[in-house]
Motif scaffolding. Sequence first.
Motif, PDB file in Angstrom:
ATOM      1  N   ALA A 118      44.724 161.352  12.591  1.00 22.91           N
ATOM      2  CA  ALA A 118      44.135 160.322  13.455  1.00 22.91           C
ATOM      3  C   ALA A 118      42.623 160.448  13.423  1.00 22.91           C
ATOM      4  O   ALA A 118      42.067 161.486  13.042  1.00 22.91           O
ATOM      5  N   GLY A 119      41.957 159.385  13.864  1.00 25.58           N
ATOM      6  CA  GLY A 119      40.510 159.413  13.975  1.00 25.58           C
ATOM      7  C   GLY A 119      39.820 159.440  12.622  1.00 25.58           C
ATOM      8  O   GLY A 119      40.440 159.318  11.556  1.00 25.58           O
ATOM      9  N   GLY A 120      38.515 159.653  12.656  1.00 29.21           N
ATOM     10  CA  GLY A 120      37.758 159.707  11.404  1.00 29.21           C
ATOM     11  C   GLY A 120      37.855 158.402  10.646  1.00 29.21           C
ATOM     12  O   GLY A 120      37.624 157.311  11.197  1.00 29.21           O
ATOM     13  N   GLU A 121      38.237 158.490   9.388  1.00 26.25           N
ATOM     14  CA  GLU A 121      38.352 157.304   8.548  1.00 26.25           C
ATOM     15  C   GLU A 121      39.623 156.510   8.811  1.00 26.25           C
ATOM     16  O   GLU A 121      39.835 155.459   8.186  1.00 26.25           O
ATOM     17  N   LEU A 122      40.474 157.009   9.729  1.00 26.22           N
ATOM     18  CA  LEU A 122      41.713 156.298  10.083  1.00 26.22           C
ATOM     19  C   LEU A 122      41.603 155.608  11.433  1.00 26.22           C
ATOM     20  O   LEU A 122      42.612 155.259  12.035  1.00 26.22           O
ATOM     21  N   SER A 123      40.377 155.407  11.915  1.00 28.85           N
ATOM     22  CA  SER A 123      40.206 154.785  13.230  1.00 28.85           C
ATOM     23  C   SER A 123      40.705 153.336  13.235  1.00 28.85           C
ATOM     24  O   SER A 123      41.230 152.859  14.249  1.00 28.85           O
ATOM     25  N   LYS A 124      40.537 152.647  12.099  1.00 27.28           N
ATOM     26  CA  LYS A 124      41.014 151.270  12.008  1.00 27.28           C
ATOM     27  C   LYS A 124      42.490 151.257  11.620  1.00 27.28           C
ATOM     28  O   LYS A 124      42.936 152.064  10.809  1.00 27.28           O
ATOM     29  N   ILE A 125      43.230 150.326  12.184  1.00 27.03           N
ATOM     30  CA  ILE A 125      44.668 150.252  11.908  1.00 27.03           C
ATOM     31  C   ILE A 125      44.925 149.909  10.442  1.00 27.03           C
ATOM     32  O   ILE A 125      45.865 150.402   9.825  1.00 27.03           O
ATOM     33  N   SER A 126      44.083 149.091   9.863  1.00 27.84           N
ATOM     34  CA  SER A 126      44.274 148.717   8.448  1.00 27.84           C
ATOM     35  C   SER A 126      44.153 149.939   7.549  1.00 27.84           C
ATOM     36  O   SER A 126      44.909 150.085   6.570  1.00 27.84           O
ATOM     37  N   ALA A 127      43.221 150.864   7.885  1.00 28.80           N
ATOM     38  CA  ALA A 127      43.066 152.073   7.080  1.00 28.80           C
ATOM     39  C   ALA A 127      44.278 152.978   7.241  1.00 28.80           C
ATOM     40  O   ALA A 127      44.753 153.597   6.269  1.00 28.80           O
ATOM     41  N   ALA A 128      44.813 153.060   8.461  1.00 28.12           N
ATOM     42  CA  ALA A 128      46.009 153.882   8.677  1.00 28.12           C
ATOM     43  C   ALA A 128      47.218 153.296   7.959  1.00 28.12           C
ATOM     44  O   ALA A 128      48.019 154.029   7.356  1.00 28.12           O
ATOM     45  N   ASP A 129      47.364 151.976   7.975  1.00 30.91           N
ATOM     46  CA  ASP A 129      48.480 151.346   7.254  1.00 30.91           C
ATOM     47  C   ASP A 129      48.372 151.599   5.754  1.00 30.91           C
ATOM     48  O   ASP A 129      49.379 151.876   5.087  1.00 30.91           O
ATOM     49  N   HIS A 130      47.172 151.523   5.236  1.00 25.67           N
ATOM     50  CA  HIS A 130      46.985 151.746   3.796  1.00 25.67           C
ATOM     51  C   HIS A 130      47.365 153.175   3.403  1.00 25.67           C
ATOM     52  O   HIS A 130      48.078 153.396   2.411  1.00 25.67           O
ATOM     53  N   LEU A 131      46.931 154.180   4.205  1.00 28.38           N
ATOM     54  CA  LEU A 131      47.274 155.567   3.879  1.00 28.38           C
ATOM     55  C   LEU A 131      48.772 155.812   4.056  1.00 28.38           C
ATOM     56  O   LEU A 131      49.386 156.527   3.256  1.00 28.38           O
ATOM     57  N   ALA A 132      49.385 155.214   5.072  1.00 28.27           N
ATOM     58  CA  ALA A 132      50.825 155.390   5.269  1.00 28.27           C
ATOM     59  C   ALA A 132      51.615 154.795   4.106  1.00 28.27           C
ATOM     60  O   ALA A 132      52.627 155.384   3.671  1.00 28.27           O
ATOM     61  N   ASN A 133      51.189 153.658   3.580  1.00 22.14           N
ATOM     62  CA  ASN A 133      51.866 153.082   2.405  1.00 22.14           C
ATOM     63  C   ASN A 133      51.730 154.000   1.201  1.00 22.14           C
ATOM     64  O   ASN A 133      52.668 154.159   0.411  1.00 22.14           O
ATOM     65  N   THR A 134      50.550 154.603   1.046  1.00 27.56           N
ATOM     66  CA  THR A 134      50.344 155.539  -0.073  1.00 27.56           C
ATOM     67  C   THR A 134      51.272 156.736   0.060  1.00 27.56           C
ATOM     68  O   THR A 134      51.871 157.190  -0.938  1.00 27.56           O
ATOM     69  N   MET A 135      51.421 157.286   1.297  1.00 23.86           N
ATOM     70  CA  MET A 135      52.320 158.431   1.504  1.00 23.86           C
ATOM     71  C   MET A 135      53.777 158.039   1.266  1.00 23.86           C
ATOM     72  O   MET A 135      54.549 158.802   0.671  1.00 23.86           O
ATOM     73  N   ARG A 136      54.187 156.836   1.733  1.00 24.44           N
ATOM     74  CA  ARG A 136      55.576 156.393   1.540  1.00 24.44           C
ATOM     75  C   ARG A 136      55.914 156.318   0.062  1.00 24.44           C
ATOM     76  O   ARG A 136      56.989 156.801  -0.363  1.00 24.44           O
TER      77      ARG A 136
END
Length: 305
Positions: A118-136
């Motif tokens: 959480a936080g840092g470069e994942l503060s925006k929801i779009s950035a968190a969605d992008h990283l979660a898709n990469t992990m999936r």
Amino acid sequence: MFHQHFLSPEGTDLGPLDGGERVLWRGRCAVAEYAFDEASSLPRWTLPEETDVIVTDRRVRYVHDGESTHSSGELFWLWPQHLRVQPGNRETGRNGTVTQIQLVCKGPEGTFPALVFAGGELSKISAADHLANTMRQAIARFRVENADLIGVPAVQARMLSRLVIGPEFSNHLGGQGQTVTMLGEVPVPAPEVKEPAYAEPAPAPAYAEQPAYAQQPAYAEPVYQEYQDYQEPVSGPRDHSDRPGVEADAMRAEEAMRAELDSRQSEPDLASRAASLAARVANLVSQSPDDGQTTNLSSYLNRDR
């Protein structure tokens, strides 16, 4: 029981990545470990938003260098059972929440440790969605390619191949979030608990092995004599025959007795004398004439003397 699964001992150097390992994402964010099997649990450890995070096709690794500390850890794609994006809300202050990416794993003894970003470069929801898709995509592809090695059944491998394509994470601020179940997970092994090292006791000195003096017991039972019946002392008659002056005392006692007898013979008893006197008075009164003359008692009583 308290365990931390995803943080290496302080000062551990994880070393370089494996040969052929591809980096899929790199950035900075906060990292923490939670126990999702415990309600409202506090984080077991946290790293700040300056932590370097690397996502590869085999794992996620995070490193943070402080002023005097070096913290690091990693999570392999064998372990996650659920991948979830929890978006933050619109509130601020204590009621405000931030967007999180949660990797929930199956732990030992029915536990569910989770790694949270959480936080840092994942503060925006779009950035968190992008990283979660990469992990999936990375988790699903790793398990499909290594299905025989990790024991993933063919049916689960076909379902995992679909997760490489979708569904895509797409969340909005204040939303309910999205969860994807990753089949074919392997339980997280229990962390090794190192036994405390105890120093060997020093050997006893030579003089203590064979003491020169004779050792005596610290306490000895007292020895009591057998009980005997108590006998009353028998007192016999005292013998005074040997006492000096016995004969003189006897002579003085005899003389005192003789003197007592002599006094009784020389002087009649007062009681007998009183009785005789009373008889004489009575006789005198009976013989006196009734002419009114007085009788001289003194001359009468003294006539016999």
